[in-house]
Design a protein around this motif. Structure first.
Motif, PDB file in Angstrom:
ATOM      1  N   ARG A  20       0.819  -1.211   0.000  1.00 32.10           N
ATOM      2  CA  ARG A  20       0.000   0.000   0.000  1.00 32.10           C
ATOM      3  C   ARG A  20       0.855   1.263   0.000  1.00 32.10           C
ATOM      4  NH1 ARG A  20      -5.126  -0.665   3.900  1.00 32.10           N
ATOM      5  NH2 ARG A  20      -5.542   1.547   3.991  1.00 32.10           N
ATOM      6  N   GLU A  21       1.927   1.218   0.796  1.00 29.34           N
ATOM      7  CA  GLU A  21       2.805   2.382   0.885  1.00 29.34           C
ATOM      8  C   GLU A  21       3.564   2.577  -0.429  1.00 29.34           C
ATOM      9  OE1 GLU A  21       2.421   0.111   3.397  1.00 29.34           O
ATOM     10  OE2 GLU A  21       1.196   1.563   4.491  1.00 29.34           O
ATOM     11  N   HIS A  22       4.022   1.473  -1.023  1.00 30.76           N
ATOM     12  CA  HIS A  22       4.726   1.602  -2.313  1.00 30.76           C
ATOM     13  C   HIS A  22       3.823   2.274  -3.348  1.00 30.76           C
ATOM     14  CE1 HIS A  22       8.634  -0.230  -1.806  1.00 30.76           C
ATOM     15  NE2 HIS A  22       8.103  -1.254  -1.173  1.00 30.76           N
ATOM     16  N   VAL A  23       2.559   1.832  -3.412  1.00 25.55           N
ATOM     17  CA  VAL A  23       1.661   2.372  -4.433  1.00 25.55           C
ATOM     18  C   VAL A  23       1.305   3.825  -4.101  1.00 25.55           C
ATOM     19  CG1 VAL A  23      -0.651   2.163  -5.450  1.00 25.55           C
ATOM     20  CG2 VAL A  23       0.778   0.124  -5.151  1.00 25.55           C
ATOM     21  N   ARG A  43      -8.900   4.839  -6.866  1.00 24.37           N
ATOM     22  CA  ARG A  43      -8.727   4.280  -5.529  1.00 24.37           C
ATOM     23  C   ARG A  43      -7.689   3.167  -5.604  1.00 24.37           C
ATOM     24  NH1 ARG A  43     -14.708   2.463  -4.170  1.00 24.37           N
ATOM     25  NH2 ARG A  43     -14.605   1.978  -6.404  1.00 24.37           N
ATOM     26  N   LEU A  44      -7.203   2.764  -4.425  1.00 24.96           N
ATOM     27  CA  LEU A  44      -6.328   1.588  -4.344  1.00 24.96           C
ATOM     28  C   LEU A  44      -7.217   0.342  -4.242  1.00 24.96           C
ATOM     29  CD1 LEU A  44      -4.184   3.729  -3.920  1.00 24.96           C
ATOM     30  CD2 LEU A  44      -3.358   2.459  -1.934  1.00 24.96           C
ATOM     31  N   ASP A  54       1.276 -18.596  -5.642  1.00 25.50           N
ATOM     32  CA  ASP A  54       2.091 -18.702  -4.427  1.00 25.50           C
ATOM     33  C   ASP A  54       2.838 -17.403  -4.166  1.00 25.50           C
ATOM     34  OD1 ASP A  54       3.693 -18.999  -6.686  1.00 25.50           O
ATOM     35  OD2 ASP A  54       5.142 -20.258  -5.651  1.00 25.50           O
ATOM     36  N   GLN A  55       2.093 -16.298  -4.123  1.00 27.79           N
ATOM     37  CA  GLN A  55       2.675 -14.989  -3.806  1.00 27.79           C
ATOM     38  C   GLN A  55       1.592 -14.170  -3.121  1.00 27.79           C
ATOM     39  OE1 GLN A  55       3.527 -12.474  -7.269  1.00 27.79           O
ATOM     40  NE2 GLN A  55       2.428 -13.893  -8.602  1.00 27.79           N
ATOM     41  N   PRO A  56       1.989 -13.110  -2.391  1.00 24.92           N
ATOM     42  CA  PRO A  56       0.999 -12.313  -1.647  1.00 24.92           C
ATOM     43  C   PRO A  56       0.027 -11.597  -2.586  1.00 24.92           C
ATOM     44  CG  PRO A  56       3.263 -11.757  -0.967  1.00 24.92           C
ATOM     45  CD  PRO A  56       3.370 -12.629  -2.176  1.00 24.92           C
ATOM     46  N   ASP A  57      -1.117 -11.190  -2.033  1.00 24.71           N
ATOM     47  CA  ASP A  57      -2.070 -10.370  -2.777  1.00 24.71           C
ATOM     48  C   ASP A  57      -1.412  -9.048  -3.176  1.00 24.71           C
ATOM     49  OD1 ASP A  57      -3.970 -12.293  -2.518  1.00 24.71           O
ATOM     50  OD2 ASP A  57      -5.240 -11.183  -1.136  1.00 24.71           O
ATOM     51  N   TYR A  58      -1.939  -8.442  -4.223  1.00 21.58           N
ATOM     52  CA  TYR A  58      -1.416  -7.172  -4.734  1.00 21.58           C
ATOM     53  C   TYR A  58      -2.253  -6.003  -4.261  1.00 21.58           C
ATOM     54  CZ  TYR A  58       1.798  -9.263  -8.124  1.00 21.58           C
ATOM     55  OH  TYR A  58       2.838  -9.933  -8.718  1.00 21.58           O
ATOM     56  N   VAL A  59      -1.648  -4.820  -4.294  1.00 25.12           N
ATOM     57  CA  VAL A  59      -2.386  -3.560  -4.279  1.00 25.12           C
ATOM     58  C   VAL A  59      -2.191  -2.947  -5.663  1.00 25.12           C
ATOM     59  CG1 VAL A  59      -2.505  -1.234  -3.310  1.00 25.12           C
ATOM     60  CG2 VAL A  59      -2.207  -3.200  -1.796  1.00 25.12           C
ATOM     61  N   ASN A  60      -3.300  -2.573  -6.305  1.00 25.56           N
ATOM     62  CA  ASN A  60      -3.261  -1.996  -7.657  1.00 25.56           C
ATOM     63  C   ASN A  60      -3.981  -0.654  -7.699  1.00 25.56           C
ATOM     64  OD1 ASN A  60      -3.392  -5.290  -8.599  1.00 25.56           O
ATOM     65  ND2 ASN A  60      -1.977  -3.952  -9.689  1.00 25.56           N
ATOM     66  N   ALA A  61      -3.572   0.173  -8.638  1.00 27.02           N
ATOM     67  CA  ALA A  61      -4.227   1.464  -8.871  1.00 27.02           C
ATOM     68  C   ALA A  61      -3.878   1.892 -10.291  1.00 27.02           C
ATOM     69  CB  ALA A  61      -3.745   2.516  -7.866  1.00 27.02           C
ATOM     70  N   PRO A 160     -11.841  -2.533  -3.437  1.00 28.39           N
ATOM     71  CA  PRO A 160     -11.149  -1.321  -3.002  1.00 28.39           C
ATOM     72  C   PRO A 160     -10.544  -1.504  -1.618  1.00 28.39           C
ATOM     73  CG  PRO A 160     -13.349  -0.803  -3.823  1.00 28.39           C
ATOM     74  CD  PRO A 160     -13.257  -2.302  -3.738  1.00 28.39           C
ATOM     75  N   VAL A 161      -9.336  -0.973  -1.410  1.00 26.97           N
ATOM     76  CA  VAL A 161      -8.693  -0.995  -0.095  1.00 26.97           C
ATOM     77  C   VAL A 161      -9.406   0.046   0.755  1.00 26.97           C
ATOM     78  CG1 VAL A 161      -6.566  -0.471   1.151  1.00 26.97           C
ATOM     79  CG2 VAL A 161      -6.455  -1.653  -1.050  1.00 26.97           C
ATOM     80  N   LEU A 162      -9.819  -0.351   1.937  1.00 24.31           N
ATOM     81  CA  LEU A 162     -10.531   0.614   2.781  1.00 24.31           C
ATOM     82  C   LEU A 162      -9.525   1.534   3.448  1.00 24.31           C
ATOM     83  CD1 LEU A 162     -13.066  -1.889   4.329  1.00 24.31           C
ATOM     84  CD2 LEU A 162     -13.462  -0.224   2.507  1.00 24.31           C
ATOM     85  N   PRO A 163      -9.876   2.821   3.581  1.00 24.06           N
ATOM     86  CA  PRO A 163      -8.965   3.751   4.256  1.00 24.06           C
ATOM     87  C   PRO A 163      -8.732   3.318   5.691  1.00 24.06           C
ATOM     88  CG  PRO A 163     -10.980   4.889   3.520  1.00 24.06           C
ATOM     89  CD  PRO A 163     -11.152   3.445   3.200  1.00 24.06           C
TER      90      PRO A 163
END
Ligand code: ROI
Length: 166
Positions: A20-23, A43-44, A54-61, A160-163
């Motif tokens: 989340r911070e990277h994005v 939104r993220l 076999d990898q973590p979930d992503y955050v996309n925008a 959507p990622v919640l704030p």
């Protein structure tokens, strides 16, 4: 004399080291690229990995830019920004700290070794089309509005990622 401003859409993705911070940070940094300003950001979204599971979930925008850089000069800037986020090129479709994809540049079509426009995978990927359609629902691709293309995709595992806080 100044070169004309062009519209570019960028897909952002991260699934390592605080995605989340990277994005969120990359969205700010896109606004500071040379000859470029950020016009809008989606939104993220949290998204289940497409490809190896076999990898973590992503955050996309997705971000919309106005830029006087050429497509390849913009690509150079995006790749340098990935490097500054500690991007290490590992296995194909493996996890990454920051992935920046140039999706669209005006209505330009390009087929170069380094860059294909529009991005060849974008219409199949809900994690790209859903945030993009949020920004530009009536923009068309091959004569189809993005909102309609996005509506036809499976959104399972995308939300959507919640704030935080509040
Ligand atoms: N899957 C999701 N959900 N989001 C991404 O950004 C992403 N990026 C990739 C691959 C590995 C194809 N899978 C992804 O490059």
């Amino acid at each position: 004399m100044s070169r004309a401003e062009h519209h570019a859409w960028i897909g952002l993705g991260s699934n390592l080291d605080g995605p989340r911070e990277h994005v969120a940070r990359a969205l700010e940094e896109l606004d500071r690229l040379p000859l470029t300003r950020r016009v809008a950001a989606s939104r993220l979204y949290a998204s289940r990995p497409v490809g190896p599971a076999d990898q973590p979930d992503y955050v996309n925008a997705v971000a919309q830019l106005a830029t006087r850089l050429s497509p390849l000069a913009l690509l150079d800037q995006l790749q340098a920004l990935e490097q500054r986020h500690g991007r290490v090129r590992g296995r194909r479709w493996g996890p990454r700290t920051l992935d920046l994809d140039l999706l669209l540049y005006d209505d330009r079509r390009l087929a170069l070794p380094r860059l294909t426009l529009p991005h060849p995978e974008m219409t199949r990927r809900a994690f790209v089309l859903v945030p993009l359609a949020e920004l530009a629902p009536s923009l068309t691709l091959d004569g189809q509005p993005l909102a309609r293309l996005a509506a036809g995709l499976d959104r399972d595992g995308l939300a959507p990622v919640l704030p935080t806080g509040g």
